[in-house]
Design a protein around this motif. Structure first.
Motif, short mmCIF file in Angstrom:
data_model
loop_
_atom_site.label_atom_id
_atom_site.label_comp_id
_atom_site.label_asym_id
_atom_site.label_seq_id
_atom_site.Cartn_x
_atom_site.Cartn_y
_atom_site.Cartn_z
N MET A 1 0.86 -1.16 0.00
CA MET A 1 0.00 0.00 0.00
C MET A 1 0.91 1.23 0.00
O MET A 1 1.84 1.32 0.78
N THR A 2 0.59 2.17 -0.86
CA THR A 2 1.42 3.36 -0.98
C THR A 2 1.12 4.33 0.16
O THR A 2 0.09 4.25 0.84
N PHE A 3 2.03 5.28 0.33
CA PHE A 3 1.90 6.27 1.39
C PHE A 3 0.65 7.12 1.19
O PHE A 3 -0.04 7.47 2.16
N SER A 4 0.32 7.43 -0.06
CA SER A 4 -0.86 8.26 -0.30
C SER A 4 -2.15 7.53 0.08
O SER A 4 -3.09 8.14 0.60
N LEU A 5 -2.20 6.22 -0.14
CA LEU A 5 -3.39 5.46 0.26
C LEU A 5 -3.49 5.34 1.78
O LEU A 5 -4.60 5.36 2.33
N ILE A 6 -2.36 5.27 2.46
CA ILE A 6 -2.39 5.27 3.93
C ILE A 6 -2.94 6.60 4.42
O ILE A 6 -3.78 6.63 5.33
N LEU A 7 -2.49 7.71 3.82
CA LEU A 7 -3.01 9.03 4.20
C LEU A 7 -4.50 9.15 3.90
O LEU A 7 -5.25 9.73 4.70
N ALA A 8 -4.93 8.60 2.78
CA ALA A 8 -6.36 8.65 2.44
C ALA A 8 -7.19 7.84 3.44
O ALA A 8 -8.28 8.27 3.83
N CYS A 9 -6.68 6.70 3.85
CA CYS A 9 -7.40 5.91 4.86
C CYS A 9 -7.45 6.65 6.19
O CYS A 9 -8.47 6.62 6.89
N LEU A 10 -6.37 7.31 6.57
CA LEU A 10 -6.37 8.12 7.79
C LEU A 10 -7.36 9.28 7.68
O LEU A 10 -8.03 9.63 8.66
N TRP A 11 -7.48 9.87 6.48
CA TRP A 11 -8.46 10.94 6.26
C TRP A 11 -9.87 10.40 6.45
O TRP A 11 -10.71 11.05 7.07
N ILE A 35 -12.45 19.14 3.33
CA ILE A 35 -12.32 19.44 1.89
C ILE A 35 -10.95 20.04 1.59
O ILE A 35 -10.30 19.67 0.61
N ALA A 36 -10.52 20.97 2.45
CA ALA A 36 -9.22 21.63 2.23
C ALA A 36 -8.06 20.64 2.30
O ALA A 36 -7.07 20.78 1.57
N VAL A 37 -8.18 19.64 3.13
CA VAL A 37 -7.12 18.62 3.23
C VAL A 37 -7.33 17.55 2.16
O VAL A 37 -6.36 17.04 1.59
N GLY A 38 -8.57 17.24 1.83
CA GLY A 38 -8.87 16.13 0.94
C GLY A 38 -8.57 16.38 -0.52
O GLY A 38 -8.20 15.45 -1.24
N ILE A 39 -8.71 17.61 -0.99
CA ILE A 39 -8.46 17.88 -2.42
C ILE A 39 -7.00 17.66 -2.79
O ILE A 39 -6.72 16.95 -3.76
N PRO A 40 -6.04 18.22 -2.05
CA PRO A 40 -4.64 17.90 -2.40
C PRO A 40 -4.31 16.42 -2.19
O PRO A 40 -3.54 15.83 -2.96
N LEU A 41 -4.91 15.82 -1.18
CA LEU A 41 -4.69 14.39 -0.93
C LEU A 41 -5.22 13.55 -2.09
O LEU A 41 -4.59 12.58 -2.50
N THR A 46 -4.13 10.17 -6.79
CA THR A 46 -4.23 9.97 -8.25
C THR A 46 -2.85 9.95 -8.90
O THR A 46 -2.58 9.15 -9.79
N TYR A 47 -1.97 10.82 -8.44
CA TYR A 47 -0.61 10.88 -8.99
C TYR A 47 0.15 9.58 -8.73
O TYR A 47 0.82 9.07 -9.62
N GLU A 48 0.06 9.06 -7.51
CA GLU A 48 0.82 7.86 -7.16
C GLU A 48 0.20 6.56 -7.66
O GLU A 48 0.93 5.61 -7.95
N ASN A 49 -1.13 6.51 -7.75
CA ASN A 49 -1.79 5.22 -8.01
C ASN A 49 -2.57 5.17 -9.31
O ASN A 49 -3.11 4.12 -9.63
N GLY A 50 -2.70 6.26 -10.01
CA GLY A 50 -3.41 6.25 -11.27
C GLY A 50 -4.83 6.76 -11.15
O GLY A 50 -5.36 6.94 -10.05
#
Length: 86
Positions: A1-11, A35-41, A46-50
């Motif tokens: 699992m990539t770091f971005s997906l871990i951050l998304a799960c924490l979100w 929303i302010a945190v979620g849009i860049p996340l 999308t950048y890391e996982n497609g």
């Protein structure tokens, strides 16, 4: 699992915890923060996982923030509808 997906799960976990805490403003201030945190996340996911995983993350976020999304779609509909002339 990539770091971005871990951050998304924490979100997602943080959003659910914030939804359980009572609020006087019907959680709108918390929704703006999410929303302010979620849009860049979402961009990072999308950048890391497609794009397909990014769309899944977008759907997950929209399911959590369903009322702001509903009001956004109503506002867009009002902007593109013709004014009622009698």
């Amino acid at each position: 699992m990539t770091f971005s997906l871990i951050l998304a799960c924490l979100w997602l976990v943080a959003a659910n915890v914030l939804a359980m805490i009572p609020s006087k403003d019907n959680h709108w201030a918390r929704a703006y923060g999410l929303i302010a945190v979620g849009i860049p996340l979402l961009g990072y996911v999308t950048y890391e996982n497609g794009p397909w995983i990014g769309l899944l993350a977008l759907a997950a976020g929209m399911s959590i923030l369903r009322w702001p999304v509903r009001y956004l779609f109503a506002w867009i509909k009002r902007q593109f509808s013709r004014p009622d002339t009698n």
